[in-house]
Design a protein around this motif. Structure first.
Motif, mmCIF file in Angstrom:
data_model
loop_
_atom_site.group_PDB
_atom_site.id
_atom_site.type_symbol
_atom_site.label_atom_id
_atom_site.label_comp_id
_atom_site.label_asym_id
_atom_site.label_seq_id
_atom_site.Cartn_x
_atom_site.Cartn_y
_atom_site.Cartn_z
ATOM 1 N N THR A 46 -33.430 -60.589 -17.228
ATOM 2 C CA THR A 46 -32.417 -61.591 -17.574
ATOM 3 C C THR A 46 -31.177 -60.898 -18.122
ATOM 4 N N GLN A 47 -30.021 -61.280 -17.610
ATOM 5 C CA GLN A 47 -28.743 -60.708 -18.021
ATOM 6 C C GLN A 47 -28.121 -61.575 -19.103
ATOM 7 N N VAL A 48 -27.614 -60.927 -20.159
ATOM 8 C CA VAL A 48 -26.949 -61.642 -21.250
ATOM 9 C C VAL A 48 -25.618 -60.958 -21.550
ATOM 10 N N ILE A 49 -24.717 -61.729 -22.158
ATOM 11 C CA ILE A 49 -23.415 -61.213 -22.547
ATOM 12 C C ILE A 49 -22.998 -61.893 -23.844
ATOM 13 N N ARG A 64 -26.003 -55.868 -34.009
ATOM 14 C CA ARG A 64 -26.070 -54.752 -33.061
ATOM 15 C C ARG A 64 -26.344 -55.242 -31.650
ATOM 16 N N ILE A 65 -27.184 -56.273 -31.532
ATOM 17 C CA ILE A 65 -27.461 -56.824 -30.198
ATOM 18 C C ILE A 65 -26.193 -57.419 -29.606
ATOM 19 N N VAL A 66 -25.502 -58.240 -30.377
ATOM 20 C CA VAL A 66 -24.284 -58.887 -29.883
ATOM 21 C C VAL A 66 -23.225 -57.839 -29.535
ATOM 22 N N GLY A 100 -25.933 -69.656 -29.917
ATOM 23 C CA GLY A 100 -24.637 -69.607 -29.237
ATOM 24 C C GLY A 100 -23.879 -68.294 -29.367
ATOM 25 N N PHE A 101 -24.580 -67.208 -29.682
ATOM 26 C CA PHE A 101 -23.926 -65.901 -29.773
ATOM 27 C C PHE A 101 -23.945 -65.156 -28.442
#
Length: 128
Positions: A46-49, A64-66, A100-101
């Protein structure tokens, strides 16, 4: 025998990963003890941004993830970059999605396919 007891007193195991040393908050606390994401569609590909929102109220691990997701990134890549277990990474991503981040999708969804390019590729494949 006293030397053995004394040696054991100072021999404290702090995890099998050097990156975890010095952690003030255990990861299971950050995910409220969750062992799996609520979003059952999440997988390691799964791709996230990151979305343009204020992340200052997040715990440092979530920040750090964001920050790492400034471009499209798979959950597996994210776990590797952050040296986190994939299960925990998936749950943390799920939490950030719920709040919602992060956005979910794929980089390909952001581009409009060019019909001429697709026809050229198709023609080349037919020639094979």
């Amino acid at each position: 025998m006293a030397n053995l007891v004394q040696a054991m007193t100072y021999d404290v195991w702090d995890g099998d990963d050097d990156a975890e040393a010095g952690r003030l908050v255990p990861l299971y606390i950050l995910v409220n003890g969750r062992t799996s994401p609520r979003n059952t569609d999440l997988d390691l590909a799964t791709q996230v941004i990151a979305l343009p929102v204020d992340k200052s109220r997040l715990e440092p691990e979530y920040q750090r993830i964001v920050e790492r997701c400034d471009r499209w990134m798979s959950i597996a890549e994210l776990g590797a970059y952050l040296h986190r277990p994939l299960g925990i990474t998936k749950v943390m991503v799920d939490v950030l999605l719920e709040q919602g981040f992060l956005g979910i999708g794929a980089p390909a969804q952001q581009s409009i396919p060019d019909r001429a390019v697709l026809e050229t590729v198709l023609a080349a494949l037919e020639r094979l």
